[in-house]
Design an enzyme around this catalytic site. Sequence first.
Site, PDB file in Angstrom:
ATOM      1  N   PHE A 118       0.845  -1.187   0.000  1.00  0.00           N
ATOM      2  CA  PHE A 118       0.000   0.000   0.000  1.00  0.00           C
ATOM      3  C   PHE A 118       0.884   1.242   0.000  1.00  0.00           C
ATOM      4  O   PHE A 118       2.017   1.204   0.486  1.00  0.00           O
ATOM      5  CB  PHE A 118      -0.936   0.003   1.223  1.00  0.00           C
ATOM      6  CG  PHE A 118      -2.389  -0.091   0.869  1.00  0.00           C
ATOM      7  CD1 PHE A 118      -2.916  -1.268   0.379  1.00  0.00           C
ATOM      8  CD2 PHE A 118      -3.235   0.998   1.021  1.00  0.00           C
ATOM      9  CE1 PHE A 118      -4.268  -1.366   0.038  1.00  0.00           C
ATOM     10  CE2 PHE A 118      -4.583   0.919   0.693  1.00  0.00           C
ATOM     11  CZ  PHE A 118      -5.099  -0.267   0.197  1.00  0.00           C
ATOM     12  N   GLN A 231      -7.989  14.894   2.625  1.00  0.00           N
ATOM     13  CA  GLN A 231      -7.288  13.971   1.722  1.00  0.00           C
ATOM     14  C   GLN A 231      -8.051  13.795   0.414  1.00  0.00           C
ATOM     15  O   GLN A 231      -9.230  13.444   0.402  1.00  0.00           O
ATOM     16  CB  GLN A 231      -7.109  12.600   2.379  1.00  0.00           C
ATOM     17  CG  GLN A 231      -6.348  11.639   1.470  1.00  0.00           C
ATOM     18  CD  GLN A 231      -5.834  10.425   2.206  1.00  0.00           C
ATOM     19  OE1 GLN A 231      -6.552   9.457   2.380  1.00  0.00           O
ATOM     20  NE2 GLN A 231      -4.591  10.484   2.664  1.00  0.00           N
ATOM     21  N   HIS A 233      -8.101  11.433  -2.661  1.00  0.00           N
ATOM     22  CA  HIS A 233      -7.617  10.137  -3.128  1.00  0.00           C
ATOM     23  C   HIS A 233      -7.219  10.295  -4.592  1.00  0.00           C
ATOM     24  O   HIS A 233      -7.958  10.889  -5.379  1.00  0.00           O
ATOM     25  CB  HIS A 233      -8.706   9.079  -2.978  1.00  0.00           C
ATOM     26  CG  HIS A 233      -8.192   7.683  -3.068  1.00  0.00           C
ATOM     27  ND1 HIS A 233      -7.758   7.134  -4.256  1.00  0.00           N
ATOM     28  CD2 HIS A 233      -8.030   6.720  -2.128  1.00  0.00           C
ATOM     29  CE1 HIS A 233      -7.360   5.893  -4.037  1.00  0.00           C
ATOM     30  NE2 HIS A 233      -7.504   5.616  -2.751  1.00  0.00           N
ATOM     31  N   LEU A 243     -14.603   5.753  -5.781  1.00  0.00           N
ATOM     32  CA  LEU A 243     -13.237   5.337  -5.483  1.00  0.00           C
ATOM     33  C   LEU A 243     -12.814   4.108  -6.285  1.00  0.00           C
ATOM     34  O   LEU A 243     -13.552   3.127  -6.371  1.00  0.00           O
ATOM     35  CB  LEU A 243     -13.122   5.009  -3.993  1.00  0.00           C
ATOM     36  CG  LEU A 243     -11.740   4.606  -3.492  1.00  0.00           C
ATOM     37  CD1 LEU A 243     -10.801   5.788  -3.559  1.00  0.00           C
ATOM     38  CD2 LEU A 243     -11.828   4.085  -2.066  1.00  0.00           C
ATOM     39  N   GLU A 246      -6.849   1.961  -3.662  1.00  0.00           N
ATOM     40  CA  GLU A 246      -5.389   1.906  -3.713  1.00  0.00           C
ATOM     41  C   GLU A 246      -4.894   0.467  -3.842  1.00  0.00           C
ATOM     42  O   GLU A 246      -3.774   0.224  -4.271  1.00  0.00           O
ATOM     43  CB  GLU A 246      -4.811   2.550  -2.457  1.00  0.00           C
ATOM     44  CG  GLU A 246      -3.335   2.845  -2.530  1.00  0.00           C
ATOM     45  CD  GLU A 246      -2.907   3.851  -1.469  1.00  0.00           C
ATOM     46  OE1 GLU A 246      -1.868   3.624  -0.853  1.00  0.00           O
ATOM     47  OE2 GLU A 246      -3.629   4.847  -1.278  1.00  0.00           O
ATOM     48  N   ARG A 277      -0.702   9.350  -0.697  1.00  0.00           N
ATOM     49  CA  ARG A 277      -1.815   9.867  -1.493  1.00  0.00           C
ATOM     50  C   ARG A 277      -1.693  11.342  -1.828  1.00  0.00           C
ATOM     51  O   ARG A 277      -2.084  11.777  -2.906  1.00  0.00           O
ATOM     52  CB  ARG A 277      -3.132   9.594  -0.762  1.00  0.00           C
ATOM     53  CG  ARG A 277      -3.479   8.126  -0.748  1.00  0.00           C
ATOM     54  CD  ARG A 277      -4.697   7.824   0.077  1.00  0.00           C
ATOM     55  NE  ARG A 277      -5.012   6.400   0.002  1.00  0.00           N
ATOM     56  CZ  ARG A 277      -5.972   5.815   0.691  1.00  0.00           C
ATOM     57  NH1 ARG A 277      -6.718   6.531   1.523  1.00  0.00           N
ATOM     58  NH2 ARG A 277      -6.197   4.520   0.573  1.00  0.00           N
ATOM     59  N   ARG A 389      -2.973  10.902   5.624  1.00  0.00           N
ATOM     60  CA  ARG A 389      -3.165   9.522   6.063  1.00  0.00           C
ATOM     61  C   ARG A 389      -2.602   8.542   5.048  1.00  0.00           C
ATOM     62  O   ARG A 389      -2.797   8.699   3.845  1.00  0.00           O
ATOM     63  CB  ARG A 389      -4.658   9.236   6.258  1.00  0.00           C
ATOM     64  CG  ARG A 389      -4.951   7.787   6.605  1.00  0.00           C
ATOM     65  CD  ARG A 389      -6.422   7.562   6.855  1.00  0.00           C
ATOM     66  NE  ARG A 389      -7.257   7.617   5.673  1.00  0.00           N
ATOM     67  CZ  ARG A 389      -7.414   6.616   4.797  1.00  0.00           C
ATOM     68  NH1 ARG A 389      -6.742   5.494   4.954  1.00  0.00           N
ATOM     69  NH2 ARG A 389      -8.232   6.752   3.776  1.00  0.00           N
TER      70      ARG A 389
END
Length: 575
Positions: A118, A231, A233, A243, A246, A277, A389
Amino acid sequence: MKEHDVVIVGGGLAGCRAALEIKRLNPTIDVAVVAKTHPIRSHSVAAQGGIAAALQNVDPKDNPKAHAYDTVKGSDFLADQDAVDILTQEAPEVIIELEHLGVLFSRLEDGRIAQRAFGGHSHNRACYAADKTGHAMLHELVSNLRRNQVKIYDEWYVLRLILEEGTAKGVVMYQIATGQLEILRAKAIMFGTGGYGRVYNTTSNDFACTGDGLALSAKAGIPLEDMEFVQFHPTGLYPVGVLISEAVRGEGAYLINSEGRRFMEDYAPSRMELAPRDITSRAITLEIRAGRGVNLDGSAGGPFVYLDLRHLGREKIMSRIPFCWEEAHRLVGVDAVEEPMPVRPTVHYCMGGIPVNTDGRVRLSADTLTEGFFSAGECSCVSVHGANRLGSNSLLECVVYGRRTGKSIAKYVEKRAFPVFNPDIYLQDAKEEITALLTKKGTIRIGQLRQQFQDCMTQHCGVFRTEATMREGIKQIGELKRQYEQIYLDDRGDCWNTELIEAWELQSLMVVGEIILTSALNRQESRGAHSREDFPQRDDQNFLQHTLAYYSPSGIDIDYMPVVIQDFTPVERKY
């Protein structure tokens, strides 16, 4: 007025895990969960990619200290390191607990829990259930609530937090189906109400993510912490914003521009598509600005880039990331086995929130705590994420700090009496507020005003920011708040009046949006997800501190709070 020892507002992972922990420690405690959707429709169910823990199943060199450093570095050194240490040390234990509760994680061939790469993580440590990890976790937790006799008020909307002299005493709530008003009195109140993605016009969040818990807290006098850190993405499916996890890049997908280049080599050569990100979102935005985005006909100069999975092959795509394939195919007609997906950054996560200590106790200021008020999950800010994050740390925060907050509440209410207050005042206020909304004779529709507000936030507080754009945004928000007084509702009934809920949600969005913009304007540096083109450098001397924003209808006051630094000295962040 009804009574429960503990009232938890929010039916997602943090709230459910806290409720379960309270019942595990003391089955006699009367716990209620209040949710504006059914708990299994909470946005936690949409989490896809994974939950991080140094299990060492795939990488034996991994350990909690490495996880902690990745998290602190990913946060651009704004995370509180005592909170991060708890997060990463307890991570392996909570994964095993989830497995024992019945969560069906994906497996290695030898039966151990599988782990994937990740962004921002130096080891393969994201445990996952294909690309439906949140779904697998939340369903088991809700099932366990039923088994432990937790009272669930589903489809009730909380109108007010009853906070008197720094003590939380109850909530006022409205049953969406019938219009019934009810006051719940409790020895402890916990908020686990999630994020605020609907402040913006393009988001991966569902329609319920309107920042209600944040707004209720702010209107009750609680400061909100680090709200400037929103954030984005990197891979929202164009044009819908849904979304694309990831996990897709964790499995080896490429980001390519109109020239067919893997452009991340220009921005984060050591991590490529698995950079954090904030870095990846800025890279995509800069590629689009430079004319290397793609149009729907495949030509250059368009509004998105490509996420290319084709080299992974059909079998890997369908076994590891089937939901992402399905979303692209269903929503934009792209078969990711045969063609790349169109993506661009989309609002995704709230790093800031209701300020709490590591036991989930809500702060009244930098150095004082409330009584009887707790919070955990995305709506809270214990600051394990700081300015940015890392993917797969959000589910982890929900279960680690949900469990920890539940433990704290169970101990807190042991010898605590029910608080005293006059419920009639709050009930009358709620009735008058409802009557005022239902009888408004304005000229503006809620949907129209909400769209203008979301467009304003997107335009004036996006991936990149400047003083001029943010000041203009604050000015426009002031005008939109005045227009709110001119809304009208077509539905005047009390049976499933969704227009009334939308009116309250728009109030929440406006409170949260104004706090985001004001906090961002006052942070004159670039750090993590907060990227100022007029202040492009990080400024540790002046801004290595948390923002505390105090709301009032007349304006927002800004204060600051120190960052906890223990093991890792801030250095320049490079990948």
